[in-house]
Design an enzyme around this catalytic site. Structure first.
Site, short mmCIF file in Angstrom:
data_model
loop_
_atom_site.label_atom_id
_atom_site.label_comp_id
_atom_site.label_asym_id
_atom_site.label_seq_id
_atom_site.Cartn_x
_atom_site.Cartn_y
_atom_site.Cartn_z
N LYS A 93 -5.69 -26.73 4.95
CA LYS A 93 -5.14 -25.38 4.22
C LYS A 93 -5.25 -25.98 2.59
O LYS A 93 -5.02 -27.16 2.51
CB LYS A 93 -3.92 -24.98 4.57
CG LYS A 93 -3.84 -23.59 4.38
CD LYS A 93 -4.40 -22.71 5.34
CE LYS A 93 -4.27 -21.16 5.10
NZ LYS A 93 -4.55 -20.31 6.06
N GLY A 147 0.86 -1.82 9.71
CA GLY A 147 -0.21 -2.18 8.66
C GLY A 147 -1.52 -1.91 8.98
O GLY A 147 -1.94 -2.36 10.13
N VAL A 148 -2.24 -0.77 8.45
CA VAL A 148 -3.67 -0.27 8.57
C VAL A 148 -4.48 -0.70 7.53
O VAL A 148 -5.03 -0.06 6.64
CB VAL A 148 -3.75 1.14 8.94
CG1 VAL A 148 -3.12 1.26 10.33
CG2 VAL A 148 -2.67 2.05 7.98
N GLY A 149 -4.54 -2.14 7.42
CA GLY A 149 -5.40 -2.64 6.16
C GLY A 149 -6.72 -3.14 6.92
O GLY A 149 -7.15 -2.39 8.00
N ASN A 150 -7.42 -4.15 6.42
CA ASN A 150 -8.63 -4.55 6.77
C ASN A 150 -8.65 -4.63 8.36
O ASN A 150 -9.51 -4.32 8.92
CB ASN A 150 -9.00 -5.89 6.17
CG ASN A 150 -9.46 -5.69 4.85
OD1 ASN A 150 -9.83 -4.83 4.40
ND2 ASN A 150 -8.80 -6.76 4.12
N VAL A 151 -7.88 -5.24 8.83
CA VAL A 151 -7.71 -5.62 10.40
C VAL A 151 -6.95 -4.49 11.24
O VAL A 151 -7.74 -3.78 12.19
CB VAL A 151 -6.90 -6.82 10.87
CG1 VAL A 151 -6.99 -7.21 12.31
CG2 VAL A 151 -7.55 -8.30 10.18
P1 NAD Z 1 -4.63 -6.48 4.59
O1 NAD Z 1 -3.74 -6.73 3.35
O2 NAD Z 1 -5.86 -5.83 4.42
O3 NAD Z 1 -3.58 -5.16 5.16
C1 NAD Z 1 -2.21 -5.56 5.45
C2 NAD Z 1 -1.61 -4.21 5.29
O4 NAD Z 1 -0.21 -4.37 5.59
C3 NAD Z 1 -1.87 -3.60 3.84
O5 NAD Z 1 -2.37 -2.09 4.07
C4 NAD Z 1 -0.34 -3.66 3.49
O6 NAD Z 1 0.04 -2.49 2.58
C5 NAD Z 1 0.52 -3.28 4.77
N1 NAD Z 1 1.96 -3.67 4.61
C6 NAD Z 1 2.46 -4.58 3.95
N2 NAD Z 1 3.88 -4.58 4.09
C7 NAD Z 1 4.10 -3.71 5.23
C8 NAD Z 1 5.24 -3.33 5.86
N3 NAD Z 1 6.61 -3.68 5.47
N4 NAD Z 1 5.02 -2.24 6.57
C9 NAD Z 1 3.88 -1.67 7.07
N5 NAD Z 1 2.64 -2.10 6.43
C10 NAD Z 1 2.81 -2.96 5.51
O7 NAD Z 1 -4.54 -7.86 5.77
P2 NAD Z 1 -5.44 -7.81 6.70
O8 NAD Z 1 -6.65 -8.83 6.66
O9 NAD Z 1 -5.64 -6.70 7.58
O10 NAD Z 1 -4.56 -8.88 7.53
C11 NAD Z 1 -3.29 -8.41 8.44
C12 NAD Z 1 -2.61 -9.42 9.00
O11 NAD Z 1 -3.29 -10.25 9.77
C13 NAD Z 1 -2.08 -10.58 7.72
O12 NAD Z 1 -0.63 -10.76 8.11
C14 NAD Z 1 -3.05 -11.51 7.83
O13 NAD Z 1 -2.52 -12.87 7.50
C15 NAD Z 1 -3.29 -11.75 9.25
N6 NAD Z 1 -4.47 -12.06 9.60
C16 NAD Z 1 -5.79 -11.49 8.99
C17 NAD Z 1 -7.00 -12.40 9.37
C18 NAD Z 1 -8.32 -11.52 8.72
O14 NAD Z 1 -9.32 -11.91 9.21
N7 NAD Z 1 -8.16 -10.48 7.86
C19 NAD Z 1 -7.03 -13.28 9.99
C20 NAD Z 1 -6.09 -13.80 10.78
C21 NAD Z 1 -4.94 -13.37 10.64
#
Ligand code: NAD
Length: 354
Positions: A80, A185-189
């Site tokens: 990392k 959390g309804v972001g990318n994943v």
């Molecule tokens: P993202 O930033 O696109 O989405 C995260 C979402 O969580 C955001 O919409 C944010 O507004 C929301 N959020 C933050 N605090 C919150 C709370 N207290 N309550 C509810 N929602 C809240 O991130 P992502 O890429 O969707 O990843 C989500 C999680 O998965 C992260 O923890 C990330 O480390 C983990 N992850 C992601 C990947 C990947 O490929 N993107 C891979 C492995 C792990």
């Protein structure tokens, strides 16, 4: 500060510190273990309060990557890197190119990918200085949502199949029709996960601190919005944390009503003992680094030769890895998180002994 006495120092093979006055870059690259192959892991940019915090984070995260790649069956070790700085204020193309030159100095022992605070564009800047970068190749694929570049689609698919495996194990259900899932959390994943769940006949309750993301998931996927503070205690079958780390802790575990926890967030357990607390509370926990390995699988294949069919097969294989962990956990009466750690260690330590 003594690095060797830090709790997070775990016999790391190499920790390298870099400073570039011209661009203001201050970065650390940690290579935890390369028994299974070069150390693969993201570049995190974060405004750490102190250098010690940055060291602690890079040690902890690089170790986690060794376990994640080993359990995903990838020919990679764990590494990392962290850039000390605010991605919104301190990032520049020159800084990312300087980071690329730092990665190049490790001559392929460390392969860089995207992480919090960096994106595909930043990695492309780095890739102008070194070949040891993944997560930048855009592939047009037919019939699938999995493609290199952004790892999120692959992560979401892995979480979905892992969640299905957990529901099968806990409730004996072969499909998700009518299953109630709370997605934090309804972001990318998270958003993609909600889509998969809706298509499989589950109903989702959702929360996010970004109101427009909640609105979008509700409008497009028919999910039910709930207040951020209420999501964890909902009367549902599955809690899917897809936002923050440390959500499973001594305060939250007694409030959990879901019997399964299966979500994408990294470092969901605040402390390793919380794996045991979940087991004692009757909650089946899908260990985070096993269920969220889809993204690392996707970018890893860029390094070894991208082949969508193989990527899909490996991502779908997350379900069988989890089922093996669940069964071993039942048989040995040990928390799933401990079983996952032991299995991962077996894989990368056995390689060392071979
Ligand atoms: P993202 O930033 O696109 O989405 C995260 C979402 O969580 C955001 O919409 C944010 O507004 C929301 N959020 C933050 N605090 C919150 C709370 N207290 N309550 C509810 N929602 C809240 O991130 P992502 O890429 O969707 O990843 C989500 C999680 O998965 C992260 O923890 C990330 O480390 C983990 N992850 C992601 C990947 C990947 O490929 N993107 C891979 C492995 C792990």
């Amino acid at each position: 500060m003594s690095v060797f006495q830090q709790d997070d120092f775990d016999g790391h093979e190499q920790v390298a510190f870099f400073k570039d006055d011209e661009t203001g870059l201050r970065a650390i690259i940690a290579v935890h273990n390369t028994n299974l192959g070069p150390a693969l892991g993201g570049v995190r940019m974060w405004p750490y309060a102190s250098d010690s915090d940055a060291v602690r984070d890079v040690l902890r995260l690089s170790r986690g990557m060794t376990y994640k790649s080993a359990l995903a069956g990838l020919p990679f070790g764990g590494g990392k890197s962290v850039i000390i700085g605010d991605p919104l204020k301190d990032k520049s193309e020159a800084l990312m190119r300087a980071m690329g030159r730092c990665v190049d100095k490790l001559a392929g022992r460390y392969i860089a990918a995207e992480d919090s605070g960096t994106n595909v564009g930043d990695l492309q800047q780095m890739a102008s200085q070194t070949e040891h970068v993944v997560g930048i190749v855009k592939k047009n694929t037919t019939g699938g949502d999995l493609r290199s570049g952004d790892p999120s689609p692959a992560t979401a698919r892995g979480v979905f199949v892992g969640l299905q495996a957990a529901v099968r194990h806990r409730f004996g259900r072969d499909d998700l029709q009518g299953t109630r899932v709370a997605v934090q959390g309804v972001g990318n994943v998270g958003l993609r996960l909600v889509q998969y769940l809706r298509d499989a006949g589950a109903h989702c309750w959702i929360s996010d601190t970004h109101a427009e993301r909640v609105e979008r998931a509700a409008d497009e996927m028919g999910a039910t919005p709930v207040a951020a503070n209420d999501i964890l205690g909902l009367d549902v079958d599955v809690f899917a944390p897809c936002a923050l780390g440390a959500v499973l802790n001594s305060d939250s575990i007694p409030d959990l009503r879901a019997r399964v926890v299966a979500g994408a967030a990294n470092n969901q357990l605040q402390h390793c003992t919380h794996g045991d607390a979940l087991m004692r509370a009757g909650v089946l926990y899908a260990p985070d680094y096993v269920i969220n390995a889809g993204g690392v699988i996707d970018v890893a294949f860029e390094h070894t030769g991208y082949d969508l069919e193989k990527v899909v097969a490996k991502v779908e294989g997350i379900a069988s890895s989890l089922t093996e962990i669940f069964k071993r956990s039942d048989a040995e009466e040990r928390p799933t998180s401990d079983v996952a750690d032991a299995l991962a260690r077996e894989r990368f330590m056995m390689q060392m002994a071979a």
